[in-house]
Motif scaffolding. Structure first.
Motif, short mmCIF file in Angstrom:
data_model
loop_
_atom_site.label_atom_id
_atom_site.label_comp_id
_atom_site.label_asym_id
_atom_site.label_seq_id
_atom_site.Cartn_x
_atom_site.Cartn_y
_atom_site.Cartn_z
N ALA A 1 36.18 56.02 44.37
CA ALA A 1 36.62 54.74 44.93
C ALA A 1 35.45 53.78 45.17
N THR A 2 34.23 54.30 45.15
CA THR A 2 33.06 53.45 45.37
C THR A 2 32.78 52.63 44.11
N PRO A 3 32.73 51.31 44.22
CA PRO A 3 32.52 50.48 43.02
C PRO A 3 31.15 50.71 42.40
N SER A 4 31.08 50.55 41.09
CA SER A 4 29.82 50.68 40.37
C SER A 4 29.59 49.42 39.54
N ASN A 5 28.33 49.01 39.42
CA ASN A 5 27.97 47.83 38.63
C ASN A 5 28.87 46.63 38.98
N TRP A 6 29.01 46.39 40.27
CA TRP A 6 29.92 45.36 40.77
C TRP A 6 29.60 43.98 40.19
N MET A 7 28.35 43.60 40.18
CA MET A 7 27.98 42.25 39.74
C MET A 7 28.29 42.02 38.26
N VAL A 8 27.95 42.98 37.43
CA VAL A 8 28.23 42.85 35.99
C VAL A 8 29.73 42.81 35.74
N ARG A 9 30.48 43.64 36.45
CA ARG A 9 31.93 43.69 36.27
C ARG A 9 32.58 42.34 36.63
N PHE A 10 32.20 41.78 37.77
CA PHE A 10 32.87 40.55 38.21
C PHE A 10 32.41 39.33 37.41
N LEU A 11 31.20 39.35 36.91
CA LEU A 11 30.75 38.23 36.07
C LEU A 11 31.46 38.22 34.73
N THR A 12 31.71 39.40 34.18
CA THR A 12 32.30 39.50 32.85
C THR A 12 33.81 39.72 32.87
N GLY A 13 34.37 39.95 34.06
CA GLY A 13 35.81 40.18 34.14
C GLY A 13 36.22 41.60 33.77
N ARG A 14 35.28 42.56 33.80
CA ARG A 14 35.55 43.94 33.41
C ARG A 14 35.75 44.84 34.62
#
Length: 408
Positions: free
Chosen positions: A290-303
């Motif tokens: 449940a702990t998010p990983s690579n949060w910044m990359v995911r939210f910038l790219t929509g992944r």
């Protein structure tokens, strides 16, 4: 006495629905079992037969429903396959068009093919990324500030500065807490509080973004800054005539994750809060799915839901950050805020500057957390799960220096 009879005693003309003519398509033997007289009075006989008939009819009805669903599902599946094929074909056509443009340009090797970097650069110029103004482009009056808030990076302090020190009207999650937002309230209005002024529109989730768009928040010009973590979702609120002027504050990803762990122990008001966090160790937090990983990359790219992130996702995130987002760093917030004021052309009074200094001092206490051994297994797991975010942050630190030179 051996003559067979139906449970019903009503008969119609020859050939009718209740006809007993064997040549009729409505003959009862074709659709139901005919009961003998001794079966009618046999204990459980008629009732058992009627029960079987009902079961058969229920099964038939269920089969018909399954068939109808298949009639709907199969065409939808074909449409999805066709749509994906069209998307792949469109990307292929885009690459061919760009190759043709490159080949037609003077002093370019006509045998060279388009590379991945050029494809990414072209992608950033299309929707939804084209709703964000380029960092290098001059600020215009029809642009609205967009603060991309990264959790536990100093965002609360920056919002206090925007609202209390600069007197800017914000549309943020705080709006839902101070403006009494409800579904029947569809007119834009400003709510003034001790934290600053807020518009009654909360773009922190998908429902709120849809509501802000329906209320035409951006064209109204009532908000000076939109605050949200949903980078690409917010793009739908803007258009080519009213672009977003994006900025953010970034923090070392591992420090941010550790800070998040300790913060969520008691933050019952947060959406991510769970009672299990109170007894969880840092190692368990690092190992949890449940702990998010690579949060910044995911939210910038929509992944956000992609199982495994790739170097290509990181490359896209870097391009977005460089072209579309003005970056300041948590550890350099003093100089960063000054850069931001110049970049966004925000005006500040002498009182406002004193206010900024006070808020920055508070940030140091907000960012504190218990000492953690940075060589512990928990930290190593966090590093492994956030490799792309760590690379993006290294890139952001260099970008911070480059952008500062352009401001000077």
């Amino acid at each position: 006495m051996d003559k067979e009879i139906l449970p019903s005693s009503s008969y119609t003309r020859k050939g009718g629905r209740n006809s007993r003519d064997p040549s009729s398509k409505y003959h009862p033997t074709r659709s139901r079992r005919i009961l003998k007289p001794n079966e009618l009075f046999k204990p459980g006989g008629a009732q058992e037969t009627i029960k079987q008939i009902r079961i058969q009819r229920t099964k038939a009805k269920f089969q018909r429903q399954i068939f109808r669903l298949m009639l709907i599902a199969i065409p939808l599946g074909l449409i999805l396959i066709f749509t994906e094929g069209m998307r792949q074909r469109a990307l292929s056509d885009l690459i061919k068009d760009v190759e043709a443009e490159v080949n037609s340009t003077p002093n370019v090797n006509v045998h060279s093919s388009i590379n991945e970097t050029e494809v990414i650069s072209l992608t950033i110029q299309r929707y939804p990324f084209n709703r964000f103004a380029n960092v290098s482009a001059p600020m215009t009056e029809d642009q609205t500030g967009f603060f991309w808030q990264i959790p536990r990076s100093g965002g609360s302090t920056l919002k206090e500065i925007l609202g209390k020190c600069l007197n800017l009207v914000q549309a943020s999650r705080t709006s839902s807490e101070v403006c009494n937002i409800n579904s029947s309230q569809e007119k834009l209005k400003i709510c003034k509080t001790h934290m600053g002024a807020f518009v009654n529109c909360d773009p922190s989730d998908d429902h709120g973004i849809q509501r802000c768009r329906n209320m035409k928040l951006i064209p109204s010009g009532i908000a000076d800054v939109v605050v949200s973590s949903r980078f690409l979702h917010v793009a739908s609120m803007f258009d080519s005539d009213h672009q977003a002027r994006a900025f953010t504050i970034m923090r070392d990803p591992i420090e941010r994750m550790i800070s998040t762990f300790y913060y969520l122990h008691n933050a019952t008001w947060e959406r991510e809060y769970s009672a299990q966090m109170e007894s969880m160790t840092l190692l368990e937090f690092a190992q949890s799915e449940a702990t998010p990983s690579n949060w910044m990359v995911r939210f910038l790219t929509g992944r956000m839901t992609k199982a495994t992130m790739t170097p290509n996702d990181l490359a896209v995130a870097k391009e977005i950050l460089e072209q579309k987002v003005f970056v300041i760093l948590t550890k350099e917030i003093d100089g960063g805020v000054e850069k931001l004021l110049q970049h966004m052309r925000y005006k500040v009074s002498s009182e406002g500057r004193n206010c900024i200094q006070n808020e920055v001092k508070k940030l140091n206490t907000r960012m504190n957390y218990p000492h953690v051994d940075m060589s512990s297994p928990a930290v190593e797991i966090l590093k492994e799960r956030n490799k792309l975010d760590m690379e993006l942050f290294d890139f952001a630190m260099k970008l911070f220096t480059r952008q500062w030179k352009t401001i000077q």
